[in-house]
Design an enzyme around this catalytic site. Structure first.
Site, PDB file in Angstrom:
ATOM      1  N   ARG A  46      41.597  65.246  27.825  1.00 64.43           N
ATOM      2  CA  ARG A  46      42.634  66.341  27.834  1.00 64.43           C
ATOM      3  C   ARG A  46      42.318  67.324  29.136  1.00 64.43           C
ATOM      4  NH1 ARG A  46      38.816  69.674  28.549  1.00 64.43           N
ATOM      5  NH2 ARG A  46      40.245  71.082  28.076  1.00 64.43           N
ATOM      6  N   GLY A  47      43.100  68.385  29.136  1.00 62.05           N
ATOM      7  CA  GLY A  47      42.891  69.527  30.570  1.00 62.05           C
ATOM      8  C   GLY A  47      44.102  68.798  31.412  1.00 62.05           C
ATOM      9  N   ALA A  48      44.901  69.634  31.647  1.00 61.58           N
ATOM     10  CA  ALA A  48      46.208  69.135  32.520  1.00 61.58           C
ATOM     11  C   ALA A  48      45.815  68.150  33.727  1.00 61.58           C
ATOM     12  CB  ALA A  48      46.801  70.434  33.064  1.00 61.58           C
ATOM     13  N   ARG A  80      52.236  64.277  26.282  1.00 62.64           N
ATOM     14  CA  ARG A  80      51.950  65.829  26.043  1.00 62.64           C
ATOM     15  C   ARG A  80      53.224  66.688  26.878  1.00 62.64           C
ATOM     16  NH1 ARG A  80      46.006  68.158  25.548  1.00 62.64           N
ATOM     17  NH2 ARG A  80      47.246  69.589  24.283  1.00 62.64           N
ATOM     18  N   GLN A 178      37.617  73.742  22.393  1.00 61.62           N
ATOM     19  CA  GLN A 178      37.083  73.262  23.446  1.00 61.62           C
ATOM     20  C   GLN A 178      36.115  73.905  24.306  1.00 61.62           C
ATOM     21  OE1 GLN A 178      40.361  73.785  22.580  1.00 61.62           O
ATOM     22  NE2 GLN A 178      41.900  72.141  23.453  1.00 61.62           N
ATOM     23  N   ASP A 219      48.143  75.154  32.608  1.00 60.03           N
ATOM     24  CA  ASP A 219      48.671  73.643  32.226  1.00 60.03           C
ATOM     25  C   ASP A 219      49.944  73.554  33.050  1.00 60.03           C
ATOM     26  OD1 ASP A 219      46.679  73.779  30.208  1.00 60.03           O
ATOM     27  OD2 ASP A 219      47.887  71.890  29.736  1.00 60.03           O
ATOM     28  N   ASN A 229      48.905  78.264  29.360  1.00 59.88           N
ATOM     29  CA  ASN A 229      47.763  77.750  29.298  1.00 59.88           C
ATOM     30  C   ASN A 229      47.316  77.760  27.585  1.00 59.88           C
ATOM     31  OD1 ASN A 229      45.247  76.891  30.212  1.00 59.88           O
ATOM     32  ND2 ASN A 229      44.383  78.847  29.715  1.00 59.88           N
ATOM     33  N   LYS A 230      46.178  77.530  27.359  1.00 63.06           N
ATOM     34  CA  LYS A 230      45.515  77.114  26.004  1.00 63.06           C
ATOM     35  C   LYS A 230      45.966  78.606  24.918  1.00 63.06           C
ATOM     36  CE  LYS A 230      44.373  74.443  24.432  1.00 63.06           C
ATOM     37  NZ  LYS A 230      45.241  73.461  23.721  1.00 63.06           N
TER      38      LYS A 230
HETATM   39  O1  MRU Z   1      45.016  71.172  25.002  1.00 61.65           O
HETATM   40  P1  MRU Z   1      44.044  70.930  26.100  1.00 61.65           P
HETATM   41  O2  MRU Z   1      42.758  70.951  25.815  1.00 61.65           O
HETATM   42  O3  MRU Z   1      44.685  69.964  26.997  1.00 61.65           O
HETATM   43  O4  MRU Z   1      44.322  72.321  27.091  1.00 61.65           O
HETATM   44  C1  MRU Z   1      43.663  72.492  28.204  1.00 61.65           C
HETATM   45  C2  MRU Z   1      43.887  73.879  28.964  1.00 61.65           C
HETATM   46  O5  MRU Z   1      44.546  74.666  28.400  1.00 61.65           O
HETATM   47  C3  MRU Z   1      43.155  74.268  30.031  1.00 61.65           C
HETATM   48  O6  MRU Z   1      43.136  75.518  30.235  1.00 61.65           O
HETATM   49  C4  MRU Z   1      44.136  73.735  31.146  1.00 61.65           C
HETATM   50  O7  MRU Z   1      44.508  72.482  31.075  1.00 61.65           O
HETATM   51  C5  MRU Z   1      43.581  73.773  32.614  1.00 61.65           C
HETATM   52  S1  MRU Z   1      42.177  72.888  32.666  1.00 61.65           S
HETATM   53  C6  MRU Z   1      41.590  72.490  34.090  1.00 61.65           C
END
Ligand code: MRU
Length: 318
Positions: A46-48, A80, A178, A219, A229-230
């Site tokens: 995970r993480g964009a 996603r 996370q 994201d 973002n999250k």
């Molecule tokens: O749902 P996730 O864990 O994929 O969400 C990740 C985030 O929201 C991060 O803040 C975002 O991807 C930036 S990570 C470099």
């Protein structure tokens, strides 16, 4: 040794299963693009930026095994909906494929470019962080969320390397945790002082004067600087603004969707309510109660002090 979320072995993709961290470090070896799509959807990775890199290798696996390229592309794209890097990376791979270029070379380039961008953002961003700063961060934006180093967490790493003794407040980041599971694990490995807080603690810490700045990733960023973002990021931005605390977003150009404008142009992922009502396999709510699980929220430009990408520092509200 630097933390890695994934690496390419030529005929397969290795992924650390982030669902198992921090208790267990289990590596998955994926040889099939469908397994890559499932790993993205189920958040083993995970993480964009990491999602973008991994999807690129998924495309290579699918096409090289003789699958219909259009089906491979569409399957990976449907995993996603919010992380823009996923679409950006797959479009790059598709273009390379159509132009008859080597798609493996393209996938490797995406990974390398992301790592370089993170190091650059780290350098640029750390210039904004005062010595001894108490930084609050949300979700995981570290090596696990990228090709390495990290975006917001990369800035924290770079600040430490520059000799600034920063301290990090780690939002646990409900419901997927996370922050407490992944960010704390990365910070511990680096020996960076930190404390995990529940998401609801942030406002009171700010009021008490215990937070010097907020650093988050993204994201998706629209061309008029709305930042997805999250979930929880928007609330932090409101709190930071109210308390006069700088709020920084750190994201590479591959997270910027220059075709989108305004917050309504962003598709917010809604995930299973199970992830809210259970922690791993333990039920923590009445099973019959419905729950809402929005995975992301949107922070408007007026709440953002600056956005740092690999090319410079943008002040969206100036
Ligand atoms: O749902 P996730 O864990 O994929 O969400 C990740 C985030 O929201 C991060 O803040 C975002 O991807 C930036 S990570 C470099």
């Amino acid at each position: 040794m630097e933390v890695k979320a994934f690496y390419w072995k030529g005929n397969s993709l290795m992924l650390i299963d982030q669902r198992m961290l921090p208790e267990r470090e289990i590596w998955l070896e994926l040889r099939d693009y469908r397994a890559v799509a499932k790993a993205i959807k189920d958040m083993a990775v995970r993480g964009a930026p990491a999602i973008g890199c991994v999807a690129g290798y998924g495309f290579v696996l699918g096409v090289k095994s003789g699958e219909d390229p259009r089906v491979v592309y569409e399957t990976l794209r449907s995993t996603r909906p919010t992380a823009y890097n996923l679409f950006w990376a797959l479009d790059r791979l598709w273009k390379a494929f159509e132009e008859g270029r080597d798609i493996e070379v393209e996938a490797r380039a995406i990974e390398e470019e992301d790592y370089t961008a993170n190091r650059r953002m780290g350098e640029l961003g750390q210039g904004l962080i005062p010595k001894g700063a108490r930084v609050l961060t949300h979700c995981n934006t570290g090596a696990l969320a990228t090709a390495g180093w990290g975006t917001a967490l990369g800035v924290i790493r770079s600040a430490r390397r520059a000799g600034k003794d920063v301290f990090v407040w780690v939002d646990e980041t409900r419901p997927y945790l996370q922050g407490s599971r992944l960010t704390a694990w990365e910070l511990l490995k680096e020996g960076i002082p930190h404390k995990i807080i529940t998401d609801s603690t942030a406002g009171f810490l700010m009021r008490k004067g215990l937070v010097d700045c907020v650093l988050v990733g993204a994201d998706r960023i629209t061309r008029d600087y709305y930042v997805a973002n999250k979930i929880g990021t928007y609330s932090l931005s409101v709190l930071a603004r109210l308390h006069g605390i700088p709020f920084y977003v750190v994201a590479p150009k591959s997270t910027f969707d220059f075709n989108s404008c305004g917050e309504d142009s962003i598709n917010i992922e809604e995930r299973s309510e199970r992830e809210v009502k259970f922690i791993r396999d333990v039920l923590i709510a009445p099973e019959e109660s419905p729950a809402l699980h929005l995975a992301f929220d949107i922070t408007p430009p007026e709440n953002i002090t600056a956005i740092i990408n690999e090319e410079g520092i943008i002040k969206p509200w100036l």
